[in-house]
Design a protein around this motif. Structure first.
Motif, PDB file in Angstrom:
ATOM      1  N   LEU A 112       0.822  -1.215   0.000  1.00  0.00           N
ATOM      2  CA  LEU A 112       0.000   0.000   0.000  1.00  0.00           C
ATOM      3  C   LEU A 112       0.855   1.263   0.000  1.00  0.00           C
ATOM      4  CD1 LEU A 112      -2.845  -1.023   2.482  1.00  0.00           C
ATOM      5  CD2 LEU A 112      -2.911  -0.973  -0.021  1.00  0.00           C
ATOM      6  N   GLY A 113       2.018   1.199   0.624  1.00  0.00           N
ATOM      7  CA  GLY A 113       2.916   2.355   0.614  1.00  0.00           C
ATOM      8  C   GLY A 113       3.378   2.692  -0.794  1.00  0.00           C
ATOM      9  N   ALA A 114       3.756   1.668  -1.559  1.00  0.00           N
ATOM     10  CA  ALA A 114       4.183   1.891  -2.940  1.00  0.00           C
ATOM     11  C   ALA A 114       3.026   2.407  -3.784  1.00  0.00           C
ATOM     12  CB  ALA A 114       4.730   0.591  -3.530  1.00  0.00           C
ATOM     13  N   ILE A 115       1.819   1.865  -3.556  1.00  0.00           N
ATOM     14  CA  ILE A 115       0.642   2.331  -4.294  1.00  0.00           C
ATOM     15  C   ILE A 115       0.359   3.795  -3.976  1.00  0.00           C
ATOM     16  CG2 ILE A 115      -1.867   2.064  -4.516  1.00  0.00           C
ATOM     17  CD1 ILE A 115      -1.472  -0.938  -4.216  1.00  0.00           C
ATOM     18  N   ALA A 116       0.555   4.182  -2.711  1.00  0.00           N
ATOM     19  CA  ALA A 116       0.359   5.584  -2.327  1.00  0.00           C
ATOM     20  C   ALA A 116       1.341   6.495  -3.057  1.00  0.00           C
ATOM     21  CB  ALA A 116       0.505   5.729  -0.814  1.00  0.00           C
ATOM     22  N   ILE A 117       2.585   6.042  -3.193  1.00  0.00           N
ATOM     23  CA  ILE A 117       3.590   6.837  -3.912  1.00  0.00           C
ATOM     24  C   ILE A 117       3.208   6.972  -5.384  1.00  0.00           C
ATOM     25  CG2 ILE A 117       6.007   6.936  -4.632  1.00  0.00           C
ATOM     26  CD1 ILE A 117       6.717   5.449  -2.057  1.00  0.00           C
ATOM     27  N   ILE A 118       2.708   5.881  -5.968  1.00  0.00           N
ATOM     28  CA  ILE A 118       2.269   5.924  -7.374  1.00  0.00           C
ATOM     29  C   ILE A 118       1.148   6.948  -7.546  1.00  0.00           C
ATOM     30  CG2 ILE A 118       1.170   4.603  -9.220  1.00  0.00           C
ATOM     31  CD1 ILE A 118       2.550   2.119  -8.026  1.00  0.00           C
ATOM     32  N   CYS A 119       0.177   6.909  -6.647  1.00  0.00           N
ATOM     33  CA  CYS A 119      -0.943   7.863  -6.725  1.00  0.00           C
ATOM     34  C   CYS A 119      -0.445   9.297  -6.579  1.00  0.00           C
ATOM     35  CB  CYS A 119      -1.971   7.545  -5.647  1.00  0.00           C
ATOM     36  SG  CYS A 119      -2.843   5.976  -5.891  1.00  0.00           S
ATOM     37  N   LEU A 120       0.483   9.521  -5.651  1.00  0.00           N
ATOM     38  CA  LEU A 120       1.017  10.866  -5.441  1.00  0.00           C
ATOM     39  C   LEU A 120       1.752  11.360  -6.684  1.00  0.00           C
ATOM     40  CD1 LEU A 120       1.508  13.238  -3.532  1.00  0.00           C
ATOM     41  CD2 LEU A 120       3.561  12.057  -2.708  1.00  0.00           C
ATOM     42  N   CYS A 121       2.562  10.497  -7.291  1.00  0.00           N
ATOM     43  CA  CYS A 121       3.284  10.875  -8.516  1.00  0.00           C
ATOM     44  C   CYS A 121       2.311  11.168  -9.652  1.00  0.00           C
ATOM     45  CB  CYS A 121       4.245   9.761  -8.922  1.00  0.00           C
ATOM     46  SG  CYS A 121       5.652   9.550  -7.811  1.00  0.00           S
ATOM     47  N   THR A 122       1.239  10.377  -9.728  1.00  0.00           N
ATOM     48  CA  THR A 122       0.232  10.604 -10.772  1.00  0.00           C
ATOM     49  C   THR A 122      -0.458  11.942 -10.565  1.00  0.00           C
ATOM     50  OG1 THR A 122      -0.145   8.208 -10.912  1.00  0.00           O
ATOM     51  CG2 THR A 122      -1.808   9.643 -11.890  1.00  0.00           C
ATOM     52  N   TRP A 178       2.856   3.307 -17.145  1.00  0.00           N
ATOM     53  CA  TRP A 178       3.791   3.141 -16.035  1.00  0.00           C
ATOM     54  C   TRP A 178       3.066   3.122 -14.699  1.00  0.00           C
ATOM     55  CZ3 TRP A 178       8.176   1.630 -17.975  1.00  0.00           C
ATOM     56  CH2 TRP A 178       8.543   2.044 -19.249  1.00  0.00           C
ATOM     57  N   ALA A 179       2.060   3.978 -14.529  1.00  0.00           N
ATOM     58  CA  ALA A 179       1.353   4.061 -13.251  1.00  0.00           C
ATOM     59  C   ALA A 179       0.472   2.839 -13.015  1.00  0.00           C
ATOM     60  CB  ALA A 179       0.521   5.341 -13.202  1.00  0.00           C
ATOM     61  N   ALA A 180      -0.424   2.537 -13.970  1.00  0.00           N
ATOM     62  CA  ALA A 180      -1.331   1.400 -13.809  1.00  0.00           C
ATOM     63  C   ALA A 180      -0.562   0.083 -13.800  1.00  0.00           C
ATOM     64  CB  ALA A 180      -2.377   1.404 -14.921  1.00  0.00           C
ATOM     65  N   GLY A 181       0.482  -0.020 -14.630  1.00  0.00           N
ATOM     66  CA  GLY A 181       1.280  -1.240 -14.641  1.00  0.00           C
ATOM     67  C   GLY A 181       1.933  -1.508 -13.302  1.00  0.00           C
ATOM     68  N   ALA A 182       2.435  -0.455 -12.666  1.00  0.00           N
ATOM     69  CA  ALA A 182       3.061  -0.615 -11.353  1.00  0.00           C
ATOM     70  C   ALA A 182       2.028  -0.977 -10.288  1.00  0.00           C
ATOM     71  CB  ALA A 182       3.790   0.674 -10.969  1.00  0.00           C
ATOM     72  N   ILE A 183       0.894  -0.303 -10.308  1.00  0.00           N
ATOM     73  CA  ILE A 183      -0.143  -0.575  -9.306  1.00  0.00           C
ATOM     74  C   ILE A 183      -0.631  -2.017  -9.403  1.00  0.00           C
ATOM     75  CG2 ILE A 183      -2.621  -0.190  -8.909  1.00  0.00           C
ATOM     76  CD1 ILE A 183      -2.173   2.688  -8.740  1.00  0.00           C
ATOM     77  N   LEU A 184      -0.919  -2.482 -10.611  1.00  0.00           N
ATOM     78  CA  LEU A 184      -1.451  -3.834 -10.775  1.00  0.00           C
ATOM     79  C   LEU A 184      -0.437  -4.891 -10.345  1.00  0.00           C
ATOM     80  CD1 LEU A 184      -3.278  -3.274 -14.161  1.00  0.00           C
ATOM     81  CD2 LEU A 184      -4.358  -3.806 -11.977  1.00  0.00           C
ATOM     82  N   ARG A 185       0.821  -4.659 -10.625  1.00  0.00           N
ATOM     83  CA  ARG A 185       1.839  -5.623 -10.210  1.00  0.00           C
ATOM     84  C   ARG A 185       1.987  -5.651  -8.687  1.00  0.00           C
ATOM     85  NH1 ARG A 185       3.477  -4.016 -15.309  1.00  0.00           N
ATOM     86  NH2 ARG A 185       4.181  -5.735 -16.638  1.00  0.00           N
ATOM     87  N   PHE A 186       1.915  -4.484  -8.071  1.00  0.00           N
ATOM     88  CA  PHE A 186       1.975  -4.443  -6.607  1.00  0.00           C
ATOM     89  C   PHE A 186       0.734  -5.092  -5.995  1.00  0.00           C
ATOM     90  CE2 PHE A 186       5.038  -0.722  -6.925  1.00  0.00           C
ATOM     91  CZ  PHE A 186       6.103  -1.432  -6.401  1.00  0.00           C
TER      92      PHE A 186
END
Length: 387
Positions: free
Chosen positions: A272-282, A340-348
């Protein structure tokens, strides 16, 4: 700081009073996730997806003891379902086939390959990848299966001597080659999980549109001049408005994740921490892009049209709407934020290919920083337009 806080609070109050904005940012993503996740669930069965076999050109100069095991490996029925091997007579022919897209990759095996393996010395072959990323990944995984076998043979030779190669039966690793896992592991997601991730990114990008439209309307209505009556600088006013949109986006992100988890049963995984970073970057990328478009276009309607079209196209090209896009479209999709964003989220979420997920996240951070830098460079022009 106090002035920025007041502007941000006022911006949030104005946005929350706009029912259409709340409908788009909160209700629409949840509705789309449910509709797409329910209607397209049958397309997310890994056993139903049959990818086209990858094509490999092999230039084999080796005539030693490892040639026969390699041919047996390529002739295995399970491998042949995934990989089509073509023997070529020269490295030039192999490169020509790759350039003409007749094959997805090429393999050059030197004449000394078997000799080095049998003597316990270092040995390697050379792989040349083509333009099809997914096919290259498939080929590399299959070749790794054989090199693992060759490594075992080499280890036996080093410990027991050359005679060990004769009594060391090749290990049949083809049973470990499962068609579904050789493809992008995102296909193992359920429809609800897949669209929860892709729609989250799409609507986080849409949230930046409110920032772009807000900045443009300030210019059209000259309302920023009224703000300047108070002890607030133009920079503080702009920063406060953008922070207001950022806070709203973070609330939007939290609502989507919590609602889909509780109501739709979407498992967001342990990262969830990595997903939060992805959302923030987006969010940073979306707001930065909004600020840039606010300078490039003169009316709020033009900004809204261009921004919404851009987000829709990026979502489509990245596979956010149609999952099994073609290989060429997938290559184009790599130039989008969503890829890049959705690909990272789905893998996490699925806890698969996490190394790829982190690489995607690093690229996303780079894109967000680049867009933010671009927005900062033209911020003086934005300020001038509002004065």
């Amino acid at each position: 700081m106090k002035n920025i806080w007041h502007v941000m609070r006022n911006e949030l109050l104005q946005i929350t009073r706009m029912r259409s904005v709340l409908l788009i940012l909160f209700i629409m993503p949840l509705l789309l996730i449910f509709v797409l996740g329910s209607a397209l669930s049958s397309q997310f069965k890994a056993e139903d997806y049959v990818p086209a076999p990858a094509k490999l050109a092999v230039f084999n100069e080796d005539s030693g003891q490892m040639k026969a095991p390699l041919q047996q490996f390529f002739a295995n029925d399970q491998v042949r379902e995934i990989l089509q091997v073509t023997e070529v007579q020269s490295e030039e022919e192999m490169n020509e086939r790759i350039e003409l897209n007749e094959v997805d990759g090429g393999l050059v095996i030197p004449a000394s390959f078997s000799k080095h393996i049998m003597s316990g010395a270092s040995s390697e072959w050379t792989y040349y990848g083509g333009s099809n990323t997914s096919a290259n990944d498939t080929i590399k995984i299959l070749l790794q299966k054989f090199t693992d076998q060759a490594t075992q043979t080499q280890a036996a030779v080093m410990v027991l001597g050359p005679q060990a190669a004769a009594v060391s039966a090749p290990v049949d690793r083809t049973s470990q080659v499962v068609q579904g896992t050789l493809q992008d592991n995102l296909y193992n997601a359920s429809a609800m999980e897949y669209y929860a991730g892709s729609m989250l990114i799409m609507f986080l990008l849409f949230s930046g549109m409110s920032a772009a439209i807000g900045l443009q309307k300030e210019r059209e209505n000259k309302t920023l001049q009224r703000i300047m009556v108070a002890p607030v600088t133009v920079a503080q006013a702009l920063l406060g408005k953008l922070l207001g949109v950022a806070v709203l986006s973070m609330i939007q992100c939290s609502v989507i994740i919590i609602f889909t988890w509780v109501v739709y049963g979407v498992n967001w995984g342990e990262h969830l921490g990595a997903i939060a970073i992805i959302c923030l970057c987006t969010i940073v990328a979306a707001i930065s892009l909004a600020a840039i478009l606010a300078v490039l276009f003169k009316s709020s309607k033009a900004v809204e049209s261009v921004y919404s079209s851009l987000v829709t196209i990026m979502t489509f090209l990245s596979g956010g709407m149609i999952v099994f896009v073609g290989d060429q479209m997938q290559t184009v999709g790599q130039f989008t934020l969503n890829y890049w964003a959705a690909g990272a989220i789905l893998r996490f979420m699925l806890n698969v290919d996490t190394s790829t997920a982190w690489n995607n996240l690093y690229v996303l951070i780079g894109i967000a920083v680049a867009l933010m830098a671009g927005a900062m460079l033209i911020s003086r022009r934005v300020v001038t337009l509002h004065e």
